[in-house]
Every structure is written in structure tokens, then in C-alpha cells.
Scaffold this active site. Structure first.
Site, PDB file in Angstrom:
ATOM      1  N   GLU A 105       0.838  -1.214   0.000  1.00 43.54           N
ATOM      2  CA  GLU A 105       0.000   0.000   0.000  1.00 43.54           C
ATOM      3  C   GLU A 105       0.872   1.263   0.000  1.00 43.54           C
ATOM      4  O   GLU A 105       0.522   2.255  -0.627  1.00 43.54           O
ATOM      5  CB  GLU A 105      -0.941  -0.023   1.207  1.00 43.54           C
ATOM      6  CG  GLU A 105      -2.031  -1.095   1.037  1.00 43.54           C
ATOM      7  CD  GLU A 105      -2.941  -1.189   2.246  1.00 43.54           C
ATOM      8  OE1 GLU A 105      -2.443  -1.576   3.315  1.00 43.54           O
ATOM      9  OE2 GLU A 105      -4.129  -0.865   2.132  1.00 43.54           O
ATOM     10  N   GLU A 125      -3.797  -9.438   3.612  1.00 45.79           N
ATOM     11  CA  GLU A 125      -4.591  -9.094   4.796  1.00 45.79           C
ATOM     12  C   GLU A 125      -5.731 -10.066   5.013  1.00 45.79           C
ATOM     13  O   GLU A 125      -6.071 -10.407   6.151  1.00 45.79           O
ATOM     14  CB  GLU A 125      -5.153  -7.669   4.670  1.00 45.79           C
ATOM     15  CG  GLU A 125      -4.133  -6.565   4.905  1.00 45.79           C
ATOM     16  CD  GLU A 125      -3.339  -6.169   3.674  1.00 45.79           C
ATOM     17  OE1 GLU A 125      -3.343  -6.927   2.684  1.00 45.79           O
ATOM     18  OE2 GLU A 125      -2.687  -5.106   3.704  1.00 45.79           O
TER      19      GLU A 125
HETATM   20  C1  3H9 Z   1      -1.608  -5.026   7.096  1.00 45.12           C
HETATM   21  O1  3H9 Z   1      -0.637  -4.705   6.468  1.00 45.12           O
HETATM   22  C2  3H9 Z   1      -2.775  -4.130   7.320  1.00 45.12           C
HETATM   23  C3  3H9 Z   1      -2.813  -2.923   6.416  1.00 45.12           C
HETATM   24  O2  3H9 Z   1      -3.446  -3.226   5.190  1.00 45.12           O
HETATM   25  C4  3H9 Z   1      -3.643  -1.812   7.003  1.00 45.12           C
HETATM   26  C5  3H9 Z   1      -3.222  -1.240   8.273  1.00 45.12           C
HETATM   27  C6  3H9 Z   1      -4.035  -0.057   8.643  1.00 45.12           C
HETATM   28  N1  3H9 Z   1       4.111  -7.823  11.848  1.00 45.12           N
HETATM   29  O3  3H9 Z   1       7.328 -15.421   8.753  1.00 45.12           O
HETATM   30  P1  3H9 Z   1       8.710 -15.275   9.259  1.00 45.12           P
HETATM   31  C7  3H9 Z   1       7.533 -11.592  12.309  1.00 45.12           C
HETATM   32  S1  3H9 Z   1      -1.716  -6.542   7.812  1.00 45.12           S
HETATM   33  C8  3H9 Z   1       4.811  -8.203  12.913  1.00 45.12           C
HETATM   34  O4  3H9 Z   1       9.270 -16.347  10.105  1.00 45.12           O
HETATM   35  P2  3H9 Z   1       9.689 -15.470   6.571  1.00 45.12           P
HETATM   36  C9  3H9 Z   1       7.219 -13.056  12.532  1.00 45.12           C
HETATM   37  O5  3H9 Z   1       6.280 -13.228  13.541  1.00 45.12           O
HETATM   38  C10 3H9 Z   1      -0.155  -7.307   7.477  1.00 45.12           C
HETATM   39  N2  3H9 Z   1       5.673  -9.243  12.897  1.00 45.12           N
HETATM   40  O6  3H9 Z   1       9.737 -14.955   8.076  1.00 45.12           O
HETATM   41  C11 3H9 Z   1       8.585 -13.594  12.867  1.00 45.12           C
HETATM   42  O7  3H9 Z   1       8.840 -13.235  14.224  1.00 45.12           O
HETATM   43  P3  3H9 Z   1       9.679 -14.196  15.176  1.00 45.12           P
HETATM   44  C12 3H9 Z   1      -0.056  -7.802   6.090  1.00 45.12           C
HETATM   45  C13 3H9 Z   1       5.805  -9.894  11.751  1.00 45.12           C
HETATM   46  O8  3H9 Z   1      10.890 -14.926   5.919  1.00 45.12           O
HETATM   47  C14 3H9 Z   1       9.522 -12.759  11.984  1.00 45.12           C
HETATM   48  O9  3H9 Z   1       8.782 -11.583  11.660  1.00 45.12           O
HETATM   49  N3  3H9 Z   1       1.176  -8.528   5.926  1.00 45.12           N
HETATM   50  C15 3H9 Z   1       5.099  -9.538  10.605  1.00 45.12           C
HETATM   51  O10 3H9 Z   1       9.441 -16.920   6.531  1.00 45.12           O
HETATM   52  C16 3H9 Z   1       9.923 -13.461  10.716  1.00 45.12           C
HETATM   53  O11 3H9 Z   1       8.749 -13.900  10.045  1.00 45.12           O
HETATM   54  C17 3H9 Z   1       1.250  -9.846   6.142  1.00 45.12           C
HETATM   55  O12 3H9 Z   1       0.268 -10.491   6.412  1.00 45.12           O
HETATM   56  C18 3H9 Z   1       4.211  -8.451  10.675  1.00 45.12           C
HETATM   57  N4  3H9 Z   1       3.511  -8.031   9.622  1.00 45.12           N
HETATM   58  O13 3H9 Z   1       8.402 -14.800   5.930  1.00 45.12           O
HETATM   59  C19 3H9 Z   1       2.597 -10.472   5.994  1.00 45.12           C
HETATM   60  N5  3H9 Z   1       5.431 -10.388   9.607  1.00 45.12           N
HETATM   61  O14 3H9 Z   1      11.007 -14.286  14.546  1.00 45.12           O
HETATM   62  C20 3H9 Z   1       2.867 -11.377   7.182  1.00 45.12           C
HETATM   63  C21 3H9 Z   1       6.336 -11.232  10.123  1.00 45.12           C
HETATM   64  O15 3H9 Z   1       9.656 -13.510  16.469  1.00 45.12           O
HETATM   65  N6  3H9 Z   1       4.187 -11.928   7.140  1.00 45.12           N
HETATM   66  N7  3H9 Z   1       6.563 -10.948  11.409  1.00 45.12           N
HETATM   67  O16 3H9 Z   1       8.944 -15.511  15.137  1.00 45.12           O
HETATM   68  C22 3H9 Z   1       4.540 -12.964   6.338  1.00 45.12           C
HETATM   69  O17 3H9 Z   1       3.762 -13.450   5.545  1.00 45.12           O
HETATM   70  C23 3H9 Z   1       5.934 -13.511   6.463  1.00 45.12           C
HETATM   71  O18 3H9 Z   1       6.411 -13.155   7.726  1.00 45.12           O
HETATM   72  C24 3H9 Z   1       6.907 -12.987   5.399  1.00 45.12           C
HETATM   73  C25 3H9 Z   1       8.362 -13.422   5.762  1.00 45.12           C
HETATM   74  C26 3H9 Z   1       6.519 -13.566   4.038  1.00 45.12           C
HETATM   75  C27 3H9 Z   1       6.893 -11.487   5.337  1.00 45.12           C
END
Ligand code: 3H9
Length: 697
Positions: A105, A125
Site C-alpha cells: 500500500e 490481509e
Molecule cells: C496489514 O498490512 C494491514 C494494512 O493493510 C492496514 C493497516 C491499517 N508484523 O514469517 P517469518 C515476524 S496486515 C509483525 O518467520 P519469513 C514473525 O512473527 C499485514 N511481525 O519470516 C517472525 O517473528 P519471530 C499484512 C511480523 O521470511 C519474523 O517476523 N502482511 C510480521 O518466513 C519473521 O517472520 C502480512 O500479512 C508483521 N507483519 O516470511 C505479511 N510479519 O522471529 C505477514 C512477520 O519472532 N508476514 N513478522 O517468530 C509474512 O507473511 C511472512 O512473515 C513474510 C516473511 C513472508 C513477510
């Protein structure tokens, strides 16, 4: 700007760099830093373009999910992005790694977008029970065709760089791997060409044809399985097409606020973090996993072949052993066919398939060929004698330090390990069928399994792109033990009066991928039958034992594979039709047992099903078979079709209240005191007013 965002200005180009490892999430500090960086850049009269890029392995991967549920703090993301869009000089998003959710975004708010090869773009999301709430639903359909925008937003699946370019989501793919340098070079070209800011919010919105809208609505509702976020996403996209931009943003915000407060998003966010926490094991923290490159598989049936394919697709070398040449040839054919299917699904290039079959895969009839293997996984017939024999032979031929794994679903791993001179190297790796597709892997830890063997099981799961859950030894480990228990509740309901079809309907209405009777037919009713026969001698005489499933098996009705089980499968498409004869068999059993059938409504079916599942899950945690309640949730979500938007059975129980589950169990106890006995852990937590979640940390 704080220490998470910094700003440099070089020859008129301001570079705003976000550095918030590991995924550059948009925490409050990052949002504030970005706003301050942008303002400082724009306040400088020398700035003629702004490049936003990120340090580390990725562009921004979204809002900081950990902040949801806390009091929101300004600057809010939608306002920040509007400020980026309003900038009077071109703003360029320069991306690498992942540009997801709020991260994408931000890029949509920028005026131009460049990415290096290998970047993934998505609005996931919806998989957290949300919608893109910072303008994504309004800007995306103004930039790319409306149907693609709607599918990206409702489906949450990312696209790669080439797809993004052809959709018009990005302007160019950089020729190097340096996102910042690509952004700066692009900025220079834009300045030289006198380009102005190009704001997505000012563009007309692309439209969906009525037929497209109808098709996407139907697809979305079907895939949602009762979840509300996917349809809310579509609602927001429709608003983009019908309302002026500013009004559309307000509508998107209102929908987002409802979703962020919903049980559904709390459940999905729980599932997200649980899947990451499940791999954190105290015992494996200070050890290195053993290197696994060469894998042996014993048994080339559906499970063995699936395991082999899973390993091959992850770049491992596989030797598969079968009893004789004919069985080995059959196994090789199944592996070849599964790899063909992977080519058809776009998971593998045809040439890669040939290379794998030529260099990385072979069959054998001789266990001596396992001598170089780092890990051997046994996937033979589920019989203790057969398994013991396999492990005795593996012990003789495998090199010291090789991991010897059993894929048993129920049997005692310690008894299997005792057949070897190296029980510290023996582990359970319980795959789910089809093994190359299903995400769950139970890593079963025996009494003597070494911590580095456990760590190796988890490392293997990661390599195979699976979610591993640690399970202790008991009949059925985590998943199948819980399954056996709630299956009894389901059979009990049918004996008491519910029809199997009503049970399946109620539970798919609850959100299960399939009802338990349809699942039984798919897995093969003979499997449960064999298991019941195995356990018959341990059965307590007080246990009410429904026999109708055994009757079906005696009639050769094993489910889908024999064309009849609880359902009839007679057309080529494999559609299931209820079978009146099944109802007759059940009615005969009720009559013989003197049971007067009573009506059991949908709500009651769900309460009984969930009470049985949660009760046994509480025993599984109480007995230390699962480390934490979250391990149960991850197991049921990834291996048993439990609706993800309900977060798993333990999270669901917390949501409705443990006292309510306990009350249900006590009520059912009146009818069947043997089956319905509250788990001590459930009683204790309910008495203390605590939740299962309180045991997760
Ligand atoms: C959003 O954006 C809402 C908006 O539209 C509007 C707002 C108003 N936040 O998965 P990993 C942590 S909603 C906080 O093992 P990978 C995760 O818990 C969001 N923490 O790595 C982990 O922590 P720990 C939309 C996060 O390389 C560490 O980072 N976005 C977040 O296998 C490593 O993560 C998503 O839904 C986060 N957003 O995969 C994306 N993301 O080491 C969600 C990760 O303590 N994330 N962490 O266990 C993912 O899909 C995967 O983490 C990603 C990396 C593909 C990015």
C-alpha cells in the site's frame, strides 16, 4: 526520524531508508520515521524526487501485526500514505524481497514503482481476517485490471515480478539486485524527462463487468467457508468502483475497523503467530540440526511415494526401497507421475523433472543401499511387527549418526526405537497424506531421542516447506489421538439419532473443509476399522461402541475407493450422494440396542463435536504430549481441516469460554458418564478463570 528510518539527499534525490528487521513491518516508530523523513525531504528545496526503499532482506511486509488490538497511535498508515501520494515531487518505491500488505500500500501511494527480480507483491490481509486498510482496495483497481485487483485482494496470494509488470502494478524490473540503486536511477530518468507525480488516487477506477463480479463473488464465497473477511474485501473493491476516491477510502476504513475488532481476525492472527512459535523448542535451541542431504524411504505406497516426492521437490537426494522389483517399479511410476502433476501445476519445469529422476532418485530392493543416507524414513504397513523388522534391519546398515524415522500414525515409537542399538537417533516423522501436499508434519519425540535429532526433524520440515509440531509418544500422538476421541463423539451422536449427513452438514457449516463421514470415506473406512480392531482388546466394557462403521466395512464399503462408504460415489466426478442403506444399517443397530432415536440439532452437533475435541486436546496438553495449546491448534489447522478463521480448537475454546465448554461436558456426562469426563487441565483452568492461551507463553 528515530533510528529505524533515515534520510540522505544526494544530487536532488532524497532516499528514505527503512531499517526495521526482520521484515520491515510498519510499527508506530516506522510510520513516524517515514512521515518525518518524507517531510524533511520535501522541506528541502533541493529535493526533486524521493526514493523509498528498505534495508535487509525485504521491502515492507505489512503493518506490524503485533500492534493490532492495542490503542492505535498516530501517524495512522492511511494518512501517511495519503501524504506520500500528495507529495509535489515524484516518489518512487524501490522494492526487493516482499512488498506485502501495508508495504504494498505504501508502494501504491508512491507515484512510480520499481522492483528487483524475485520480489513478491501481495495483499495478504484477508488471510489475517482483514482487508487492505490503507488505501489498497481503492488504489489497486485504479492501477491494474479490476478483476485482477479483486482476486489479489480477496485471495491474498502474492504475484511475482513478471506478473506484477504485466498487470501494471510496477513500472519496471531493475536489471541489478540493488533496489536502492534501481530506485535512484529511475528517479534520475523521471527528473530528466520532466515527469510529474502520478497519483493512483486521481485515476479513474477500472470496472468489473457484471458477469465478472458475479463469478468473483461466487468464487470468494465458496473459498471463504464461512469467513467474513473475503466478502468484506470484495465490498471494499466495489466501493472503489462506485464511490469517489475519498469516499471509497472512508468506506474501506470503516470495513477495516469492523474486521480488526472481529473474532475472525483475532483467530487468524493467532494462527499466524502460533505457526511461528510452534518451532521454538527449548530442547532444540542450543543444538545444531544434523545435515540432511541424502534421504532413504522404506515403502513406496501412497505415503512413501508422497514423502519421496516432497523430498525431491526440495532438492534432496532420495533412495526408495521396496520389497521386490515389481513393487519398486510401481513406486517409481507413482513418483514419476506425482512429479508430472507437479509440472502440470507449475511447481516444476519439465526439464527439472527429468533431471531429478535421472540424478536424484532411485529405487532399490536392498537395504544396504541406505548406507550413505543421512535420514531414512519408514513408511511401511502400520503393523508393529513389520516396523520392528524394518528398524532392526536399518540399524544394521545405516551409518552412525543417521536419523532413523518412522512415519507411524499411532504406534509406540519407543518400542520401535528399542529394536535398534541407537534409540537416540530414532524419531517419528508423521506425514499426512498426500505427503507432498499436506503441510503438517508431527515430529514425534521418543524417550531417548537426542535433541539434535529433534532439531533435524524441524529443519527438515522447514526445508520441505511444512509446519512441524513436536509430539510426545502416545497412541495417535497429538492429531490422531484427538481425532479418535472426537470421532467417537460423532459416532455416538449418530447412534443417538443424528444422521451422518446432518452431522457432515452441520460441521461443514461450522467451517470444516469436509464433514467427518466424508473424510472417513476419503481416507478409507478400512483404516479406522483396522485401528479399532487393534485396540479392541483394550476397550473398556463401559464404552458405548457404535458398530455401524464396522458393518459397512464388512460389506466391503471402504469409502471412495470402493465407490461406497457412508456416501455413494457413482459418477465419474466423484460427487457424494447419501445412501439410504446406511441409514437402515444405523437404524437396525439402534433397534438392536434399544435406542430410541432423538433429534440432535445443528448447534448441539457442533457443541458435542467441539467439547469432545477440546476435552481430549486438554488431556493431550495436560499429559505433555503437546508442548502447549498452540501446538494443538497448529496440528488441527494444518492436518485436519479445522477452519483457520476459528484459530484452532484451543483458541476457539478460549473465545467462547472454557467454563462453557466445561458446562457442556458436564451436561453430556449425564447421558454417557464414561465418555464425557472432563479433562483435569480444563477443569483447573476454568476454575481459575484462565485461558488455554495463558499456557502458550
Ligand atoms: C496489514 O498490512 C494491514 C494494512 O493493510 C492496514 C493497516 C491499517 N508484523 O514469517 P517469518 C515476524 S496486515 C509483525 O518467520 P519469513 C514473525 O512473527 C499485514 N511481525 O519470516 C517472525 O517473528 P519471530 C499484512 C511480523 O521470511 C519474523 O517476523 N502482511 C510480521 O518466513 C519473521 O517472520 C502480512 O500479512 C508483521 N507483519 O516470511 C505479511 N510479519 O522471529 C505477514 C512477520 O519472532 N508476514 N513478522 O517468530 C509474512 O507473511 C511472512 O512473515 C513474510 C516473511 C513472508 C513477510
Amino acid at each position: 526520524m528515530g533510528n529505524l528510518v533515515n534520510l540522505t539527499l544526494d544530487d536532488g534525490i532524497a532516499v528514505v531508508r527503512v531499517d526495521n528487521p526482520p521484515v520491515n513491518a510498519l510499527s508506530h516508530a516506522v510510520r513516524a520515521g517515514l512521515r518525518d523523513g518524507l517531510r524533511a525531504a520535501l522541506n528541502n528545496p533541493q529535493t526533486s524526487a524521493v526514493v523509498i526503499f528498505c534495508a535487509g532482506r525485504s521491502f515492507v511486509s505489512g503493518a506490524d501485526i503485533r500492534e493490532f488490538g492495542q490503542r492505535p497511535q498516530a501517524p495512522f498508515l492511511p494518512d501517511l500514505i495519503s501524504e506520500i501520494e500528495a507529495a509535489p515531487v515524484p516518489v518512487i518505491a524501490a522494492m526487493h524481497g516482499n512488498a506485502l500488505g501495508g508495504g504494498l500500500e505504501v508502494a501504491l501511494g508512491a507515484h512510480y514503482r520499481v522492483a528487483v527480480k524475485g520480489t513478491r507483491f501481495g495483499l495478504p490481509e484477508v488471510s489475517l481476517g482483514l482487508l487492505p486498510g490503507a488505501g489498497g482496495t481503492q488504489r489497486l483497481p485504479r492501477l491494474i485490471p479490476a478483476a485482477d485487483a479483486a482476486r489479489l485482494i480477496t485471495g491474498g496470494k502474492p504475484v511475482d515480478t513478471h506478473a506484477a509488470l504485466s498487470l501494471g502494478l510496477i513500472d519496471r524490473i531493475g536489471s541489478s539486485n540493488d533496489a536502492c540503486a534501481e530506485g535512484v536511477a529511475f528517479a534520475r530518468e523521471l527528473i530528466a524527462a520532466g515527469k510529474e507525480p502520478r497519483r493512483a488516487g486521481s485515476l479513474p477506477c477500472n470496472r468489473l463487468e457484471p458477469a465478472e463480479l458475479e463469478a468473483i463473488t461466487a468464487e470468494t464465497a465458496k473459498a471463504a467457508r464461512g469467513a467474513t473477511a473475503p466478502l468484506a474485501c470484495l465490498e471494499a473493491v466495489k466501493a472503489a468502483m462506485t464511490l469517489p476516491f475519498g469516499e471509497g477510502l472512508k468506506k474501506e476504513r470503516a470495513l477495516f475497523q469492523d474486521l480488526v475488532a472481529s473474532d475472525e481476525s483475532k483467530a487468524l492472527i493467532h494462527a499466524f503467530f502460533a505457526e511461528r512459535q510452534v518451532g521454538k523448542l527449548p530442547e532444540a535451541e542450543s543444538v545444531e540440526p544434523r545435515a540432511i542431504r541424502r534421504v532413504g524411504v522404506v515403502g513406496g505406497g501412497t505415503m512413501g511415494a508422497g514423502i519421496a516426492v516432497s523430498a525431491l521437490l526440495s532438492g534432496l537426494d532420495v533412495t526408495l526401497a521396496e520389497r521386490d522389483e515389481a513393487a519398486a517399479a510401481k513406486a517409481a511410476a507413482s513418483v514419476g507421475q506425482m512429479l508430472c502433476n507437479a509440472v502440470d501445476r507449475g511447481k516444476l519445469a519439465g526439464t527439472q523433472r527429468e533431471a531429478i529422476l535421472a540424478a536424484s532418485f532411485r529405487t532399490t530392493t536392498c537395504f544396504e543401499d541406505f548406507a550413505p543416507a543421512d535420514l531414512v524414513i519408514e513408511a511401511v504397513f502400520e503393523s508393529m511387527d513389520v516396523k520392528k523388522d524394518v528398524f532392526t534391519r536399518l540399524d544394521q546398515v545405516c551409518r552412525p549418526g543417521a536419523i532413523l524415522a518412522s512415519n507411524t500414525s499411532y504406534l509406540d515409537l519407543n518400542a520401535i526405537a528399542a529394536m535398534t542399538s541407537r534409540p537416540q537417533d530414532v524419531i517419528g516423522l508423521h506425514f499426512f497424506s498426500p505427503a507432498h501436499v499436506m503441510r503438517l508434519l508431527e515430529v514425534v519425540v521418543g524417550a531417548e531421542t537426542a535433541p539434535d535429532a529433534v532439531a533435524s526433524g524441524f529443519a527438515l520440515a522447514k526445508r520441505l516447506k511444512k509446519v512441524a509440531v513436536r509430539a510426545g509418544v502416545c497412541d495417535g500422538f497429538i492429531g490422531n489421538r484427538i481425532l479418535s476421541h472426537y470421532s467417537k463423539a460423532v459416532y455416538g451422536m449418530v447412534l443417538a439419532g443424528a444422521s451422518p449427513y446432518a452431522v457432515d452438514r452441520a460441521l461443514t457449516g461450522f467451517g470444516l473443509a469436509m464433514g467427518p463421514f466424508a473424510v472417513g470415506d476419503l481416507a478409507g473406512l478400512d483404516i479406522g476399522w483396522a485401528n479399532r480392531k487393534r485396540l479392541a482388546r483394550y476397550r473398556d466394557p463401559r464404552e458405548l461402541y457404535p458398530e455401524f462403521a464396522d458393518r459397512l466395512c464388512e460389506l466391503g464399503r471402504f469409502g471412495r475407493k470402493s465407490g461406497r462408504g457412508f456416501y455413494i460415489y457413482e459418477d465419474g466426478a466423484g460427487r457424494a450422494r447419501p445412501d439410504p442403506e446406511v441409514e437402515e444399517i444405523i437404524a437396525a443397530e439402534r433397534a438392536a440396542k434399544g435406542i430410541t432415536p432423538r433429534s440432535i440439532g445443528e448447534k448441539d452437533i457442533i457443541s458435542r463435536y467441539m467439547a469432545a475435541m477440546v476435552n481430549e486436546a486438554a488431556r493431550v496438553v495436560g499429559d505433555g504430549i503437546a508442548l502447549r495449546p498452540l501446538d494443538v491448534d497448529v496440528t488441527l489447522l494444518n492436518g485436519y481441516g479445522f477452519p483457520r478463521w476459528r484459530g484452532g480448537p484451543m483458541h476457539f475454546a478460549d473465545t467462547i469460554g472454557l467454563d462453557r465448554i466445561l458446562q457442556d461436558i458436564c451436561r453430556f456426562h449425564e447421558e454417557d458418564p464414561f465418555f464425557w469426563q472432563p479433562a483435569p487441565l480444563l477443569e483447573r483452568l476454568a476454575a481459575e478463570g484462565r485461558t488455554f492461551a495463558s499456557l502458550n507463553t
